[in-house]
Design an enzyme around this catalytic site. Structure first.
Site, PDB file in Angstrom:
ATOM      1  N   ARG A  71      -0.761  -7.643   2.534  1.00  0.00           N
ATOM      2  CA  ARG A  71      -0.637  -6.741   1.392  1.00  0.00           C
ATOM      3  C   ARG A  71       0.394  -5.654   1.646  1.00  0.00           C
ATOM      4  NH1 ARG A  71      -3.016  -1.721   0.110  1.00  0.00           N
ATOM      5  NH2 ARG A  71      -4.277  -1.797   2.009  1.00  0.00           N
ATOM      6  N   THR A 128     -12.878   2.645  -2.482  1.00  0.00           N
ATOM      7  CA  THR A 128     -11.876   3.406  -3.228  1.00  0.00           C
ATOM      8  C   THR A 128     -11.781   4.847  -2.752  1.00  0.00           C
ATOM      9  OG1 THR A 128     -12.022   2.033  -5.205  1.00  0.00           O
ATOM     10  CG2 THR A 128     -11.239   4.274  -5.506  1.00  0.00           C
ATOM     11  N   HIS A 150      -5.178  -2.206   9.741  1.00  0.00           N
ATOM     12  CA  HIS A 150      -4.353  -1.018   9.562  1.00  0.00           C
ATOM     13  C   HIS A 150      -3.861  -0.567  10.928  1.00  0.00           C
ATOM     14  CE1 HIS A 150      -2.886   2.878   8.326  1.00  0.00           C
ATOM     15  NE2 HIS A 150      -3.042   2.501   7.068  1.00  0.00           N
ATOM     16  N   LEU A 208      -4.895  -0.116  -4.984  1.00  0.00           N
ATOM     17  CA  LEU A 208      -5.462   0.668  -6.079  1.00  0.00           C
ATOM     18  C   LEU A 208      -4.845   0.256  -7.411  1.00  0.00           C
ATOM     19  CD1 LEU A 208      -5.711   4.268  -4.554  1.00  0.00           C
ATOM     20  CD2 LEU A 208      -7.571   2.659  -4.986  1.00  0.00           C
ATOM     21  N   GLU A 211       5.920   4.349   1.919  1.00  0.00           N
ATOM     22  CA  GLU A 211       5.060   3.791   2.948  1.00  0.00           C
ATOM     23  C   GLU A 211       5.683   2.515   3.505  1.00  0.00           C
ATOM     24  OE1 GLU A 211       1.017   3.387   1.734  1.00  0.00           O
ATOM     25  OE2 GLU A 211       0.829   5.477   1.119  1.00  0.00           O
ATOM     26  N   HIS A 259      -8.918  -3.576   8.009  1.00  0.00           N
ATOM     27  CA  HIS A 259      -8.670  -2.675   6.886  1.00  0.00           C
ATOM     28  C   HIS A 259      -8.831  -3.345   5.521  1.00  0.00           C
ATOM     29  CE1 HIS A 259      -7.004   0.683   4.716  1.00  0.00           C
ATOM     30  NE2 HIS A 259      -5.938   0.001   4.313  1.00  0.00           N
ATOM     31  N   ALA A 278     -11.748  -1.079  -9.412  1.00  0.00           N
ATOM     32  CA  ALA A 278     -11.744  -2.241 -10.301  1.00  0.00           C
ATOM     33  C   ALA A 278     -13.001  -2.292 -11.159  1.00  0.00           C
ATOM     34  CB  ALA A 278     -11.605  -3.527  -9.482  1.00  0.00           C
TER      35      ALA A 278
END
Length: 533
Positions: free
Chosen positions: A379, A45, A236, A385, A120, A344, A17
């Site tokens: 999320r 990132t 995660h 990303l 995913e 995560h 970002a």
């Protein structure tokens, strides 16, 4: 102050970002200055493995489209996404990828020369593009860093933002910063973009690097902005388990491994996700993490296994994961990988719109530090990303527009002094948060954590990077505990053992927190929260 500098826009952070914003700002003719606590390559990132979720009109599954990507995002968000924000951000995805490729990013291609796509958790289609097999973040970071350096954009490496500076009416006027030798200085600017990433270092085990210390949330709160949805910390499901329990930054085992056919097994060899969710091993992350935690507790183990032995050419498809496993003495092609859950991603953050604007004039936020309504209570994999690419560019354009309209303040502040802030010793804070504010939470545990932080907090002057980071972690931990205590239900990645059900009648909404004039955390809707900052 020992030094000063000035710009039109200060970008704090060098992830996707921040660097995207810097490139866009330079293209718009702004004087931009990037500030990084570490080297420009550091940040979250570069660690991202899976990829970027995007529906490209010319390269997609036949039955996939933007609407289905939106619906998958809303489903993962468990009722707290802003539908308009979701569609608005995702609709810009294809163009954002084109800009990134123009900046030099190289993605994996299939045999026909089209971008390779995988699937995913939470996705009903193959729409996740990737680079280097499982090194997408590293490739994105490489391309953006190269473009920033090639464009001559100045980057202050190893500089820490201590406090945002404001004028008489609260508008941003710059930032107080420590250089690499902890010498204070002032950066003058009418606009500051926070792109500082997440808050993984609140917990003992995380996928985040050491720089992820919640700086942006704390800076924004102290500047008068509102934070929301902080209780929704995504764990995660699969990080590489280490003997004795996970601690520190743990290697990620990307969700794409399950997308390619791997399955979760407990230590007795039974399927973990069978009968838990219709999507089984590709269920949303909150569902999988909770299931792993339950099964590990049932079996008396600290981990489960991820069986990827049926994936041909594992080392070539997932070189990063394979290398991490090899260092631990594991061969994923012949034996299952021991995995556990770890902190995560922060689904909440600084409240901002889909142009990066916050409630404070001159303050913008983009990426993981921001709460735009895209993620809601959980999320969707590989939307992060994409969000950074879209929101970074948009925030730069919003700052340029606000500057041109004369809405921001070009005023240099006078005497600037480093503040003294509450600090809790980091190891103690991480252990407290992991014990009481992890995947399973309760009123008693959250109250015990808040009391422990209050009792151990010491006010110290902000004269070093470590002190600034610890103060950021302390304030953000207090805010997270207050938000988690208020949400008396289980939703998304917020799981209450004393309130296991979802309460749509009362709690299908987000509640913000801000600091009042006395420095107390207060709810924007429900009065005073549990603890003072």
């Amino acid at each position: 102050m020992t030094w000063e500098a000035g710009a039109d826009l200060i970008v704090v952070g060098t992830g996707v970002a921040g660097l995207t914003a810097a490139l866009q700002a330079r293209e718009l003719g702004l004087r931009v200055l990037v500030v990084s606590k570490d080297a420009v390559e550091a940040g979250n990132t570069g660690w991202a493995q899976g990829g970027i979720a995007v529906v490209r009109p010319e390269e997609r599954d036949e039955d996939d489209d933007l609407g289905k990507h939106v619906e998958d995002t809303l489903t993962a968000g468990a009722g707290l996404c802003d539908r308009d924000a979701v569609r608005d951000v995702l609709a810009d995805g294809a163009e954002a990828i084109d800009r990134l490729r123009a900046a030099g990013a190289r993605f994996d291609a299939d045999a026909d020369g089209l971008l390779a796509r995988t699937r995913e958790g939470g996705h009903r289609a193959f729409r996740v593009i990737h680079a280097g097999g499982d090194a997408t973040g590293a490739e994105v970071q490489r391309a953006l860093v190269g473009a920033v350096r090639g464009g001559g954009i100045p980057v202050l490496e190893r500089h820490t933002v201590v406090e945002l500076l404001r004028g008489d009416r609260g508008a941003i006027t710059g930032a107080l910063v420590l250089d690499g030798e902890d010498r204070p200085g002032v950066l003058h600017a009418p606009a500051v973009l926070l792109a500082t990433g997440g808050l993984g270092q609140l917990y003992a085990a995380t996928t985040n690097p050491e720089v992820a210390t919640a700086d942006g949330v704390a800076l924004a709160l102290r500047a008068g902005a509102t934070a929301s949805d902080l209780e929704f910390v995504q764990f995660h499901p699969t990080v590489l388990y280490a003997e004795g329990g996970p601690r520190g930054r743990r290697p990620l085992v990307t969700e794409a491994v399950r997308g390619e056919g791997a399955v979760l097994l407990d230590v007795r060899g039974r399927r973990v996700m069978e009968g838990v969710h219709p999507m089984a091993d590709l269920a949303p992350r909150d569902v999988v993490s909770a299931a792993i935690t339950r099964r590990a507790a049932e079996t008396g183990a600290e981990h489960v296994f991820l069986d990827a032995t049926g994936i041909p050419g594992f080392a070539g498809r997932f070189p990063t994961v394979h290398a991490s496993c090899a260092r631990a003495g594991i061969d994923p092609s012949t034996e299952p990988i021991p995995v556990a859950s770890a902190a995560h991603y922060s689904c909440g953050g600084v409240v901002s719109d889909v142009r990066g604007r916050t409630g404070v004039a001159g303050l913008y936020a983009a990426g993981e530090v921001a709460r735009t309504g895209l993620h809601g209570a959980n999320r969707l994999a590989s939307n992060s990303l994409l969000e950074g690419l879209v929101l970074g560019a948009r925030a730069a354009r919003a700052a340029a527009e606000d500057l041109s309209r004369g809405l921001l303040t070009r005023k240099r502040v006078g005497d600037v002094r480093a503040p003294a802030l509450a600090v809790v010793e980091r190891d103690s804070l991480q252990r407290t948060m992991s014990r009481y504010a992890g995947i399973g939470r309760s009123a008693d545990g959250l109250a015990a954590a808040a009391e422990a932080l209050d009792r151990s907090a010491i006010v110290r002057p902000m004269r070093s990077r470590r002190a600034v980071e610890d103060a950021s972690l302390t304030l953000t931990a207090q805010a997270l505990l207050a938000a988690a205590a208020q949400r008396e239900e289980s939703r998304g990645c917020h799981r209450r053992t004393d309130f296991p059900d979802t309460d749509d009648l009362r709690l299908r909404r987000s509640t913000g927190l801000r600091l009042d004039a006395a420095g107390w955390l207060i709810s924007t809707e429900a009065g005073i929260a549990r603890t003072a900052a």
